[in-house]
Design a protein around this motif. Structure first.
Motif, mmCIF file in Angstrom:
data_model
loop_
_atom_site.group_PDB
_atom_site.id
_atom_site.type_symbol
_atom_site.label_atom_id
_atom_site.label_comp_id
_atom_site.label_asym_id
_atom_site.label_seq_id
_atom_site.Cartn_x
_atom_site.Cartn_y
_atom_site.Cartn_z
ATOM 1 N N SER A 107 0.871 -1.192 0.000
ATOM 2 C CA SER A 107 0.000 0.000 0.000
ATOM 3 C C SER A 107 0.896 1.226 0.000
ATOM 4 N N ARG A 108 0.269 2.379 -0.226
ATOM 5 C CA ARG A 108 1.045 3.626 -0.159
ATOM 6 C C ARG A 108 0.652 4.419 1.094
ATOM 7 N N THR A 109 0.315 3.705 2.168
ATOM 8 C CA THR A 109 -0.075 4.360 3.427
ATOM 9 C C THR A 109 1.108 5.101 4.055
ATOM 10 N N LYS A 135 13.968 -0.832 -2.897
ATOM 11 C CA LYS A 135 13.106 -1.403 -3.946
ATOM 12 C C LYS A 135 12.552 -0.313 -4.825
ATOM 13 N N THR A 136 12.745 -0.360 -6.082
ATOM 14 C CA THR A 136 11.977 0.456 -7.035
ATOM 15 C C THR A 136 12.439 0.141 -8.454
ATOM 16 N N ILE A 137 11.489 0.005 -9.339
ATOM 17 C CA ILE A 137 11.881 -0.204 -10.740
ATOM 18 C C ILE A 137 12.562 1.057 -11.276
ATOM 19 N N ASP A 138 12.283 2.212 -10.643
ATOM 20 C CA ASP A 138 12.823 3.482 -11.149
ATOM 21 C C ASP A 138 14.334 3.635 -10.927
ATOM 22 N N ASN A 139 14.901 2.835 -10.006
ATOM 23 C CA ASN A 139 16.343 2.870 -9.694
ATOM 24 C C ASN A 139 16.809 4.244 -9.209
ATOM 25 N N VAL A 194 7.593 5.201 -20.904
ATOM 26 C CA VAL A 194 7.987 4.230 -19.874
ATOM 27 C C VAL A 194 7.895 4.893 -18.502
ATOM 28 N N MET A 195 8.005 4.078 -17.440
ATOM 29 C CA MET A 195 7.939 4.656 -16.092
ATOM 30 C C MET A 195 9.236 5.379 -15.756
ATOM 31 N N GLY A 196 9.175 6.154 -14.703
ATOM 32 C CA GLY A 196 10.326 6.946 -14.273
ATOM 33 C C GLY A 196 9.795 8.296 -13.853
ATOM 34 N N ARG A 197 9.479 8.382 -12.565
ATOM 35 C CA ARG A 197 8.821 9.584 -12.039
ATOM 36 C C ARG A 197 9.765 10.787 -12.008
ATOM 37 N N HIS A 198 10.905 10.590 -11.340
ATOM 38 C CA HIS A 198 11.856 11.704 -11.208
ATOM 39 C C HIS A 198 13.159 11.448 -11.948
ATOM 40 N N ALA A 202 10.303 9.129 -20.705
ATOM 41 C CA ALA A 202 9.946 8.770 -19.325
ATOM 42 C C ALA A 202 8.685 9.521 -18.942
ATOM 43 N N GLU A 203 7.823 8.878 -18.177
ATOM 44 C CA GLU A 203 6.537 9.498 -17.791
ATOM 45 C C GLU A 203 6.720 10.852 -17.095
ATOM 46 N N GLY A 204 7.869 11.036 -16.422
ATOM 47 C CA GLY A 204 8.083 12.274 -15.659
ATOM 48 C C GLY A 204 8.803 13.353 -16.459
ATOM 49 N N GLY A 260 3.312 1.409 -18.971
ATOM 50 C CA GLY A 260 2.652 1.410 -17.665
ATOM 51 C C GLY A 260 3.066 0.267 -16.754
ATOM 52 N N HIS A 261 2.067 -0.338 -16.120
ATOM 53 C CA HIS A 261 2.341 -1.319 -15.061
ATOM 54 C C HIS A 261 2.844 -2.663 -15.584
ATOM 55 N N ILE A 262 2.842 -2.828 -16.907
ATOM 56 C CA ILE A 262 3.439 -4.055 -17.468
ATOM 57 C C ILE A 262 4.900 -4.143 -17.022
ATOM 58 N N GLN A 263 5.525 -2.959 -16.855
ATOM 59 C CA GLN A 263 6.934 -2.926 -16.427
ATOM 60 C C GLN A 263 7.122 -3.432 -15.006
ATOM 61 N N ARG A 264 6.039 -3.435 -14.235
ATOM 62 C CA ARG A 264 6.161 -3.861 -12.835
ATOM 63 C C ARG A 264 5.627 -5.257 -12.603
ATOM 64 N N GLY A 265 4.855 -5.774 -13.586
ATOM 65 C CA GLY A 265 4.190 -7.056 -13.366
ATOM 66 C C GLY A 265 5.065 -8.240 -13.738
HETATM 67 O O1 F6P Z 1 7.745 4.467 -8.119
HETATM 68 C C1 F6P Z 1 7.610 3.517 -9.101
HETATM 69 C C2 F6P Z 1 6.532 3.870 -10.069
HETATM 70 O O2 F6P Z 1 6.558 2.788 -10.913
HETATM 71 C C3 F6P Z 1 6.685 5.202 -10.800
HETATM 72 O O3 F6P Z 1 7.525 5.162 -11.902
HETATM 73 C C4 F6P Z 1 5.266 5.507 -11.176
HETATM 74 O O4 F6P Z 1 5.060 6.879 -11.349
HETATM 75 C C5 F6P Z 1 4.499 4.980 -10.037
HETATM 76 O O5 F6P Z 1 5.245 3.927 -9.496
HETATM 77 C C6 F6P Z 1 3.094 4.543 -10.409
HETATM 78 O O6 F6P Z 1 2.530 3.889 -9.353
HETATM 79 P P1 F6P Z 1 1.003 3.482 -9.154
HETATM 80 O O7 F6P Z 1 0.254 3.749 -10.426
HETATM 81 O O8 F6P Z 1 1.045 2.032 -8.829
HETATM 82 O O9 F6P Z 1 0.513 4.258 -8.000
#
Ligand code: F6P
Length: 340
Positions: A70-72, A123-127, A167-171, A220-222, A269-274
């Motif tokens: 969770s993101r609590t 842990k993070t796919i974003d490294n 692709v993902m990569g927030r910052h 990158a998404e960010g 998107g989330h395919i990168q995390r699954g």
């Molecule tokens: O922090 C990892 C990450 O994959 C980011 O690249 C992305 O912005 C975020 O998680 C998306 O997370 P969710 O949609 O699961 O809240």
């Protein structure tokens, strides 16, 4: 000794290998492990279950996390924090292994300051965590993105199209840069370097002049367009983050308008995390989980396991969450030689 373990934030390939290694190493020393469910939420709500060898059998190849996540953010609500602290004690935890990214480990750093015995696992796919050369999950995400880029090449070429891959990569642009280099992308756009549309068009037109009627652009998404990130909506999560998404579409529109060349967007998107982790991430996760138990055993709390070169070491959790690890400009400069 009773050790708690939790996984927080976005899930990530390699989480189950870390959990498995934690339980098996703890068992080796005769320690008990309690699995806290759904990240910090589980400690707030007191949902935990014992993890024995059977509980982690057959999970090394499974994606996601058997503990849930969770993101609590307990520090956002004093009542939640109080519950969390009281459950930490009532569960009889001698230590807690926290597997998470910037936000989850940020909470771990604060708890440590408040006197709780915690050890972190990055842990993070974003490294994008400092203090470690790589986080587990990154290699898997890069390989998934690279495979997508490989596949997009043939359809882009057949249709003489421009393909934008978001692709993902927030910052940080690590996934974009690594997958883009590995996949032979014609242009890579990352959050660290503001997008200049003229430069984007220039790369595509340079290729067209060389007779290349297709291009692959990885973004990158960010990545920031005209100074800002592109957001899905205004809603913020518990840690104050907005949802990113849409930069690919925006870019595609601009490119098509100017070049008159058909442009399509793929959002990975989330395919990168699954799904299951690569061998590299399974081994890294196993080494991290094992080292985390060793740190608990040695009483080295407030520390996070980390990869330095080929060694597994430890650094203060605070170092990892203090400043994000972004792409070195010289690395991006090197990659630019391959653009166009
Ligand atoms: O922090 C990892 C990450 O994959 C980011 O690249 C992305 O912005 C975020 O998680 C998306 O997370 P969710 O949609 O699961 O809240």
């Amino acid at each position: 000794m009773k050790i708690g373990v939790l996984t927080g934030g976005g899930d990530c390939p390699g989480l189950n290998p870390v959990i498995r290694a934690t339980v098996r190493t703890a068992h080796h020393y005769g320690y008990q492990v309690m699995g806290i469910e759904n990240g910090w939420k589980g400690l707030v709500e007191n949902t935990a279950r014992p993890l024995d060898l059977g509980a982690v059998s057959g999970i090394i190849h499974r994606g996601g996390t058997i503990l849930g996540t969770s993101r609590t953010n307990p520090y956002g609500d004093p009542a939640k924090l109080e519950k969390l602290k009281s459950h930490f004690k009532s569960l009889g935890l001698d230590a807690l292994i926290v597997i998470g990214g910037e936000d989850t480990l940020g909470v771990a750093a604060k708890l440590y300051k408040d006197g709780f015995k915690v050890v972190g696992v990055p842990k993070t796919i974003d490294n994008d965590l400092s203090g470690t050369d790589f986080t587990f999950g990154f290699d898997t995400a890069v390989n998934i993105a690279m495979e997508a880029i490989d596949r997009l090449h043939s359809t882009a070429e057949s249709h003489h199209r421009i393909m934008v891959v978001e692709v993902m990569g927030r910052h940080a642009g690590w996934i974009a840069l690594h997958s883009g280099i590995a996949g032979g992308a014609d242009l890579i756009l990352i959050p660290e370097i503001p997008i200049r549309i003229n430069e984007v068009l220039d790369v595509i037109q340079r290729r067209q002049r060389r007779g290349k009627q297709f291009s692959i652009v990885v973004v990158a998404e960010g990545a920031k367009f005209e100074g800002s990130e592109v957001l899905v909506g205004k809603k913020l999560d518990d840690f104050g983050h907005s949802r990113l998404g849409g930069i690919g579409e925006l870019l595609a529109q601009k490119i098509e308008e100017s070049t008159k060349c058909e442009t399509r967007v793929t959002v990975l998107g989330h395919i990168q995390r699954g799904g299951s982790a690569t061998a590299y991430d399974r081994v890294l996760g196993t080494r991290f989980g094992s080292k985390a138990v060793e740190l608990v055993r040695a009483g080295q709390f407030g520390q996070m396991v980390a990869l330095k070169g080929t060694e597994i070491v430890s650094v203060a959790i605070e170092v990892a969450v203090g400043k994000l690890k972004t792409v070195d400009p010289s690395f991006y400069e090197m990659a630019k030689v391959f653009f166009g």
